[in-house]
Design a protein around this motif. Structure first.
Motif, PDB file in Angstrom:
ATOM      1  N   LYS A 158       0.827  -1.202   0.000  1.00 11.05           N
ATOM      2  CA  LYS A 158       0.000   0.000   0.000  1.00 11.05           C
ATOM      3  C   LYS A 158       0.863   1.255   0.000  1.00 11.05           C
ATOM      4  CE  LYS A 158      -3.581   2.329   2.709  1.00 11.05           C
ATOM      5  NZ  LYS A 158      -4.448   2.255   3.910  1.00 11.05           N
ATOM      6  N   PHE A 161       3.033   1.369  -3.604  1.00  9.93           N
ATOM      7  CA  PHE A 161       2.319   1.550  -4.862  1.00  9.93           C
ATOM      8  C   PHE A 161       1.069   2.420  -4.749  1.00  9.93           C
ATOM      9  CE2 PHE A 161       4.413  -2.646  -5.122  1.00  9.93           C
ATOM     10  CZ  PHE A 161       5.248  -2.402  -6.195  1.00  9.93           C
ATOM     11  N   SER A 162       0.686   2.825  -3.524  1.00 12.73           N
ATOM     12  CA  SER A 162      -0.565   3.555  -3.318  1.00 12.73           C
ATOM     13  C   SER A 162      -1.700   2.857  -4.055  1.00 12.73           C
ATOM     14  CB  SER A 162      -0.426   5.008  -3.805  1.00 12.73           C
ATOM     15  OG  SER A 162       0.589   5.674  -3.092  1.00 12.73           O
ATOM     16  N   ALA A 163      -1.732   1.542  -3.921  1.00 17.11           N
ATOM     17  CA  ALA A 163      -2.629   0.720  -4.745  1.00 17.11           C
ATOM     18  C   ALA A 163      -4.043   0.677  -4.185  1.00 17.11           C
ATOM     19  CB  ALA A 163      -2.076  -0.695  -4.853  1.00 17.11           C
ATOM     20  N   LYS A 164      -5.000   0.487  -5.082  1.00 14.34           N
ATOM     21  CA  LYS A 164      -6.404   0.264  -4.735  1.00 14.34           C
ATOM     22  C   LYS A 164      -6.819  -1.101  -5.267  1.00 14.34           C
ATOM     23  CE  LYS A 164      -7.566   5.185  -5.039  1.00 14.34           C
ATOM     24  NZ  LYS A 164      -8.435   6.199  -5.702  1.00 14.34           N
ATOM     25  N   LEU A 197      -4.948  -5.162  -8.323  1.00 17.14           N
ATOM     26  CA  LEU A 197      -4.662  -3.843  -7.774  1.00 17.14           C
ATOM     27  C   LEU A 197      -4.538  -2.825  -8.899  1.00 17.14           C
ATOM     28  CD1 LEU A 197      -2.003  -4.750  -5.061  1.00 17.14           C
ATOM     29  CD2 LEU A 197      -4.490  -4.742  -4.888  1.00 17.14           C
ATOM     30  N   THR A 199      -2.893  -0.302 -10.415  1.00 14.12           N
ATOM     31  CA  THR A 199      -1.617   0.408 -10.582  1.00 14.12           C
ATOM     32  C   THR A 199      -1.091   0.079 -11.968  1.00 14.12           C
ATOM     33  OG1 THR A 199       0.646   0.641  -9.755  1.00 14.12           O
ATOM     34  CG2 THR A 199      -0.398  -1.497  -9.459  1.00 14.12           C
ATOM     35  N   ILE A 201       1.807  -0.406 -13.067  1.00 16.03           N
ATOM     36  CA  ILE A 201       3.028  -1.214 -13.118  1.00 16.03           C
ATOM     37  C   ILE A 201       2.684  -2.628 -13.549  1.00 16.03           C
ATOM     38  CG2 ILE A 201       4.924  -2.172 -11.741  1.00 16.03           C
ATOM     39  CD1 ILE A 201       4.620   0.307  -9.934  1.00 16.03           C
ATOM     40  N   PHE A 215      -1.363  -6.940 -10.846  1.00 17.61           N
ATOM     41  CA  PHE A 215      -1.483  -5.508 -11.100  1.00 17.61           C
ATOM     42  C   PHE A 215      -2.212  -5.280 -12.422  1.00 17.61           C
ATOM     43  CE2 PHE A 215       2.413  -3.877  -8.498  1.00 17.61           C
ATOM     44  CZ  PHE A 215       1.802  -4.332  -7.347  1.00 17.61           C
ATOM     45  N   CYS A 368     -10.742  -2.814 -13.359  1.00 15.05           N
ATOM     46  CA  CYS A 368     -10.343  -1.601 -12.636  1.00 15.05           C
ATOM     47  C   CYS A 368     -10.989  -0.353 -13.219  1.00 15.05           C
ATOM     48  CB  CYS A 368      -8.833  -1.445 -12.636  1.00 15.05           C
ATOM     49  SG  CYS A 368      -7.980  -2.747 -11.706  1.00 15.05           S
ATOM     50  N   LYS A 374     -10.043   1.250  -1.494  1.00 21.29           N
ATOM     51  CA  LYS A 374      -8.729   1.258  -0.837  1.00 21.29           C
ATOM     52  C   LYS A 374      -8.449  -0.080  -0.193  1.00 21.29           C
ATOM     53  CE  LYS A 374      -6.450   5.218  -1.020  1.00 21.29           C
ATOM     54  NZ  LYS A 374      -5.027   5.298  -1.369  1.00 21.29           N
TER      55      LYS A 374
END
Length: 375
Positions: A158, A161-164, A197, A199, A201, A215, A368, A374
Motif C-alpha cells: 500500500k 504503490f498507493s494501490a487500490k 490492484l 496500478t 506497473i 497488477f 479496474c 482502498k
C-alpha cells in the motif's frame, strides 16, 4: 644497568622539567619530577612515588604536544604526562619498546588482514549460509505467523504503490472464476487470497500467508485469459513452495549481515528492507524453475497451454526495456524458459475449455474501470 652514550646524555633532565602523574588508584593530579637513571623514577617533593623500567614503558593515546605513558608493571590506570619537548625526547630515546603495543606495519597488516577475513566470511555467509538457513527455517514457520507477516508485507504494498483493489462486479466475478479453477487444479484450499490492484506497473507477486496479487498494468498488456492464468499459476507455485517466506528470511538475514559490514549493528532496517523487497527482488533460479513447472502442470491439468505466460512476460520485456518494477524485474525470464514452456505444451494434448468466455475476458480486462476501493 649501564647506559650508553646517548642514554647517559639523557639521564639528567633540564632543571625544573616536570611532568603530571596519575597513580592509577585515585584521580589526584600530581606534579612530579623525573629522574632518568637505570630506570625512570617519578618523584614528588623529593620522595619517590614510582620506578618504571624503561622496557616496561609504553606510549598511551594522547593529543598532539603531549607524551602520555603507561607502564606494564604499574596499575592499569596509571599515567605519566610529559609536555616538555626536551624531556619527552630524552624519555623516548631511553624507552626502546615504547611503541610495541601500537599497530606498526605488522599491526596494521594484521588488522587489515583480519578485517578482510571477516568481510569475506560475512560475504560467504550471505551467499551460502543465509540461503541454507532460509531453506531449513521456512518449513518451521507456523502458518499463523506467516499470515501475520503477509499482512505486514501487504501494508508495504500500500505504501509503495498507493494501490487500490479493483472491484468491478463483472470483472471480479471473472477473476474469481479463473482463480478458483487454478486453485482447484493446483490442489490449494480456499484460504488463498487474491485480487487485482489498480496500478499501471506490469507486475504480479505472491506474499507470505497465501496472498496473490495481479497488477492492472500487467492485465492491460495481456491478450488472452491463458496469459493471465499462467502468471497466476506461477504465483500459486510460489505460494505452494513458500518462496515468499523463504525470500523474507533470506533478505532479512542478508540485510542484517550487510548492516554489520557498514555499521548497522542492530540490524534495525533488516525486516523493513526484506518486506519491501518482496515485491521488487528476484526469486532464485531454482524457485523460478519450480514455479514454472508448477504453472505448466496446473495449466495442463486444465487442458490449457503454459506458453502464453512466457509470451506475456516477453511482451512486457520488449515494451518496458527492463526498466521499472515490472514482472520481468521480479521474475526474470530467459528464452530457455520460454522454449521449455513451448516444448512442454507440444508434448501434451491441450483440449480443455477456455477458462473464461469472451465476455468474461472483457469484464476481467475492465475490472479496474470502476468501483476501486482502498486496500
Amino acid at each position: 644497568m649501564t647506559l650508553d652514550g646517548d642514554a647517559a646524555a639523557a639521564a639528567s633532565p633540564a632543571p625544573g622539567a616536570s611532568a603530571i602523574y596519575f597513580d592509577g588508584t585515585s584521580n589526584r593530579r600530581r606534579v612530579v619530577a623525573l629522574k632518568l637513571s637505570d630506570a625512570l623514577e617519578i618523584r614528588e617533593d623529593g620522595q619517590r612515588l614510582a620506578r618504571w623500567a624503561y622496557a616496561d614503558i609504553r606510549r598511551a593515546d594522547s593529543p598532539a604536544g603531549l607524551l602520555r605513558l603507561s607502564c606494564l608493571t604499574a596499575p592499569n590506570l596509571a599515567r605519566l604526562e610529559i609536555r616538555d619537548d626536551t624531556l619527552a625526547a630524552k624519555v623516548v630515546t631511553l624507552c626502546r619498546q615504547l611503541d610495541e603495543n601500537l599497530p606498526g606495519r605488522k599491526g596494521v597488516a594484521a588488522i587489515v588482514g583480519w578485517s578482510l577475513a571477516a568481510a569475506v566470511s560475512i560475504v560467504l555467509v550471505v551467499l551460502f549460509g543465509v540461503p541454507l538457513a532460509a531453506d531449513r527455517l521456512t518449513p518451521l514457520v507456523p502458518d499463523s505467523f506467516e499470515r501475520r507477516l503477509g499482512d505486514v508485507a501487504e501494508a508495504q504494498v500500500k505504501v509503495i504503490f498507493s494501490a487500490k483493489r479493483c472491484d468491478n462486479a463483472a470483472g471480479q466475478a471473472a477473476f474469481e472464476k479463473m482463480v478458483g479453477a487454478l486453485r482447484q487444479s493446483a490442489g490449494l484450499d480456499n484460504s488463498v487470497q487474491s485480487g487485482v490492484l489498480a496500478t499501471p506497473i506490469p507486475n504480479a507477486f505472491a506474499l507470505p500467508g497465501g496472498k496473490v496479487y495481479l497488477f492492472d498494468g500487467l492485465l492491460a498488456k495481456a491478450e488472452s485469459a491463458d496469459e493471465v492464468a499462467g502468471v497466476l499459476a506461477h504465483e500459486l507455485g510460489h505460494l505452494r513452495h513458500r518462496d515468499s517466506m523463504r525470500e523474507l528470511i533470506h533478505n532479512g538475514g542478508t540485510s542484517f549481515l550487510i548492516g554489520l559490514l557498514f555499521g548497522d549493528i542492530t540490524g534495525s532496517g533488516a525486516l523493513i528492507f526484506a518486506s519491501r523487497t518482496l515485491v521488487t527482488s528476484s526469486y532464485s533460479r531454482d524457485a523460478e524453475t519450480n514455479a514454472d513447472s508448477f504453472a505448466i502442470e496446473t495449466m495442463h491439468r486444465l487442458g490449457r497451454p503454459a506458453k502464453p505466460m512466457g509470451e506475456l512476460m516477453v511482451r512486457v520485456t520488449g515494451k518496458e526495456g527492463g526498466k521499472g518494477l515490472s514482472i520481468v524485474s521480479s521474475h526474470p525470464l530467459s528464452e530457455d524458459r520460454l522454449a521449455h514452456m513451448g516444448k512442454a505444451d507440444a508434448g501434451n494434448t491441450l483440449s480443455g475449455a477456455p477458462l473464461l468466455s469472451a465476455a468474461e475476458w472483457r469484464a476481467l480486462k475492465g475490472i479496474c474501470g470502476a468501483g476501486a476501493e482502498k486496500l
